[in-house]
Design a protein around this motif. Structure first.
Motif, PDB file in Angstrom:
ATOM      1  N   ASP A 601       0.859  -1.187   0.000  1.00 27.96           N
ATOM      2  CA  ASP A 601       0.000   0.000   0.000  1.00 27.96           C
ATOM      3  C   ASP A 601       0.895   1.236   0.000  1.00 27.96           C
ATOM      4  N   PRO A 606      -2.040   0.835  -4.885  1.00 30.86           N
ATOM      5  CA  PRO A 606      -1.166  -0.341  -4.888  1.00 30.86           C
ATOM      6  C   PRO A 606       0.181  -0.101  -5.572  1.00 30.86           C
ATOM      7  N   TRP A 703      -4.528  -6.790  -3.313  1.00 31.87           N
ATOM      8  CA  TRP A 703      -4.942  -5.528  -2.696  1.00 31.87           C
ATOM      9  C   TRP A 703      -6.086  -5.747  -1.706  1.00 31.87           C
TER      10      TRP A 703
END
Length: 722
Positions: A601, A606, A703
């Protein structure tokens, strides 16, 4: 020896040997060989339309029937010929075949064209037979000249030799070889004798593309040539109502302005003058039939259509019947934007119009369709039109036009101006604004689980435009269904027991086209992300859960899944050391690819650090090319899911114009990629597209594991802004 045509089907001259197999059509189909020839155009040279040419200097030129735009057919097909010819790689050359359907058709779909990752698959045995036939003729020539049995002659690294010490290169034998009998069905090697197939051979065109000597259409200039740009409607479906060219004609270098069916064309002595002249035009557009909805309005309409269920595309068991009564119903809607192809070289072409014919130079992906598209507007017999297929700076589907719209526009500028030489150029903005996008698509999913977490039913409804409808490819549709619109949602490797796929076709004036990996580019994302959601609800490991769902015939899926898990050290942990890990597997164009992405992160967005990729594409003709295509597909696909979208604003005009607003993945954003190729003796399949579909869902799944957020609207930037 004077140039002559032998009854055996060879053309001999001082320039060497052209292999030309003259089998009847039935014989060609049985043998897989389709070698042919026609007369020389220049004394002492060969017309470049046979598969194999052997020159006096021992070089071997392979005529490549598939356009080369970076995916590697020049190298791959030349490898097949060189293997069976027992040539040395240093003597191999590649040249683009001209437009000639009879000689150079794609055996997968019966016309000369490149697409669907079929280049290697349809040419594998054909090109090997071509090399084997050439070898047999050279051996026969040597046997005749040396007075020895052909069975005693060997060929290795481009040298024909006999145990008594006699030897020769190919070139010295070419003239005599031209008079030998053509082997109707020459035998080819067994895989255990391969010397070049399976090797990391350097690409034949890398040096020329690196040092600037390679010639693309954009590089081509001819004496007296005028450069032409066209003012196209700013809205899809609009047409020219009227125009005023007075100011445009005042621009130095502008020679003429003509209205054509596609818009208003400006002819000038330079690209700069043509663009400046176009900017000076005053054009009134008729928007009465134009698309005026915004992207958001389209999404709502497509979503409503998907909610209605569409037509059945595939139903297994009881379909979606058991979902409504399930103990737990999982639902999701995924939205995919229009995408431009954005190749580095935009569309361009050169056309020379003469009284008795025409000649074109262009990156033609479908010469069979482009040839009549040029001949028609000019009122010419297609036999009097020649297309020289040029190297192209990328395509990703952009040049695969079943309507041949660019070739038609090229012909129209020639028709409007009369005899002369013209170079039609689309600017980057023309390309981004110009449509022929991947279709905007909405996927609606539902899955039902019982009290124990067992899957009771799976439903996926897809709403989008058909690419095939309205063009020559419409004949491939069955009962109005376009399988490329939902491919990858149907025929899944997973045994869901009860499942349904629906398709809700949408219509509007926005032109759509195949985009790299076609339907799989969105179905791969939607299916693999939703499947991860279901597996999470079941409390299952994403990798093992997929393996458990595989059907009995899913061994090749199992192979790439297990391999990629091994590569990444998968242990079921989806988050460790501040990074998320996601997996996806997609079969597209008969090639199986599984990928795992490592994601962190980076301030709410991303950052993809590593990607592991396992690919099963049958026989690996050139592992170097395969790895490059997987890496390229991952980079291209990653950029598209993170950043790219074409949006229509209020009134229907495209809001993006160049790489400042339609952003490519940047070099520092490219992850480290590790590729493993599954060893296989299956026939080779394509690699130009299959590396792309798994990257988006692998990143999205990583993610979601890391942040708990499921990205259901692409690109990621749009979801982050929402």
């Amino acid at each position: 020896m004077n140039k002559q045509l032998s009854r055996r089907g060879f053309l001999a001259s001082s320039a060497g040997l052209v292999i030309g197999l003259t089998l009847p059509m039935a014989g060609r189909a049985q043998s897989g060989a389709a070698l042919a020839f026609e007369g020389d155009e220049t004394e002492g040279t060969f017309a470049p339309n046979a598969f194999v040419r052997v020159a006096p200097d021992d070089t071997v030129t392979v005529m490549i029937k598939h356009i080369e735009f970076g995916q590697g057919p020049n190298t791959g097909l030349a490898t097949l010929v060189a293997e069976e010819l027992d040539a040395d790689w240093s003597q191999m050359r590649a040249e683009s075949a001209p437009a000639n359907t009879e000689l150079y058709k794609n055996l997968a779909f019966g016309m000369q064209g490149t697409g669907g990752s079929t280049a290697m698959a349809n040419s594998y045995m054909q090109m090997r037979k071509a090399g084997a036939a050439a070898r047999a003729m050279l051996v026969a020539a040597a046997a005749e000249e040396w007075g020895v049995p052909a069975s005693e002659i060997t060929v290795e690294n481009g040298i024909v030799s006999h145990p008594d010490g006699q030897s020769s290169g190919f070139g010295a034998l070419a003239e005599k070889a031209a008079m030998q009998t053509v082997p109707e069905d020459p035998p080819v090697k067994s895989a255990d004798r391969f010397r070049l197939i399976g090797s990391d051979l350097p690409k034949l065109d890398t040096a020329a593309k690196s040092n600037g000597t390679a010639t693309f259409t954009m590089d081509l200039y001819r004496d007296g040539m005028l450069t032409v740009v066209v003012a196209h409607p700013p809205k899809f479906g609009a047409t020219v109502a009227s125009y005023d060219d007075a100011e445009a004609l005042k621009v130095p270098g502008v020679e003429a302005v003509h209205r054509i069916p596609q818009g208003v064309a400006v002819y000038a002595t330079s690209t700069y003058a043509a663009i400046k002249g176009r900017n000076a035009l005053t054009v009134e557009w008729d928007d009465s039939a134009a698309e005026t909805r915004s992207t958001d309005e389209m999404y709502e309409a497509f979503s409503a259509a998907a909610a209605e269920g569409g037509r059945d595309a595939e139903v297994n068991g009881d379909g979606a019947a058991g979902i409504d009564g399930a103990a737990q119903v999982i639902e999701a809607e995924f939205r995919f934007p229009y995408l431009a192809h954005a190749p580095m070289e935009p569309l361009d072409g050169v056309l020379e119009v003469r009284e008795d014919g025409a000649e074109a130079w262009m990156g033609s992906q479908f010469p069979t369709l482009d040839l009549p598209a040029i001949a028609g507007p000019l009122g010419l017999d297609p036999a009097n039109v020649k297309i020289n297929v040029m190297l192209a700076g990328g395509s990703f589907g952009r040049r695969a036009q079943d309507t041949s719209h660019f070739a038609s526009e090229l012909a129209e500028i020639g028709k409007a101006a009369g005899p002369g030489t013209y170079k039609l150029v689309w600017t980057r903005e023309d390309d981004i604004h110009g449509g022929y996008y991947r279709p905007l698509t909405v996927h609606r999913f539902r899955a039902g689980l019982d009290d124990g977490g067992a899957l009771l039913g799976w439903e996926n409804v897809v709403a989008n435009q058909s690419i095939m409808a309205g063009g020559p490819m419409a004949q491939m549709m069955q009962d109005g269904m376009d399988p490329t619109s939902y491919e990858g949602s149907s025929n899944l490797p997973y045994d869901f027991g009860h499942s349904r796929v629906g398709w809700a076709v949408q219509e509007n004036p926005v032109s759509v086209l195949w985009w790299r990996s076609v339907g799989h580019s969105h179905t791969g994302y939607a299916v693999e992300v939703f499947l991860d959601m279901v597996l999470e609800a079941q409390g299952k490991d994403p990798l093992q859960g997929r393996l458990d769902l595989l059907k009995a015939d899913g061994d090749r899926f199992r192979g790439v899944l297990e391999k990629v898990g091994e590569m990444a050290g998968w242990d079921g942990t989806t988050v460790r050391d501040g990074k998320g890990y996601g997996i996806a597997v997609v079969k597209s164009f008969n090639t199986y690819v599984a990928e795992i992405a490592e994601v962190s992160d980076a301030g709410g967005f991303p950052k993809v650090h590593r990607v592991w990729c396992a690919v099963d594409c049958g026989v690996a003709v050139n592992p170097n090319v395969i790895r490059a295509q997987m890496e390229g597909g991952i980079g291209y696909g990653l950029g598209s899911v993170l950043f790219d979208e074409i949006t229509l604003g209020d009134g229907g005009e495209v809001q993006q114009s160049n790489f400042d607003t339609y952003r490519m993945l940047r070099i520092h954003e490219m992850p480290e990629v590790e590729v493993e190729i599954i060893q296989s003796d299956a026939d080779p399949t394509g690699v130009g597209e299959p590396g792309l579909p798994p990257i988006g869902p692998a990143v999205a799944n990583a993610w979601r594991a890391l942040t708990g957020k499921t990205v259901t609207r692409l690109p990621f930037t749009a979801s982050m802004e929402a």
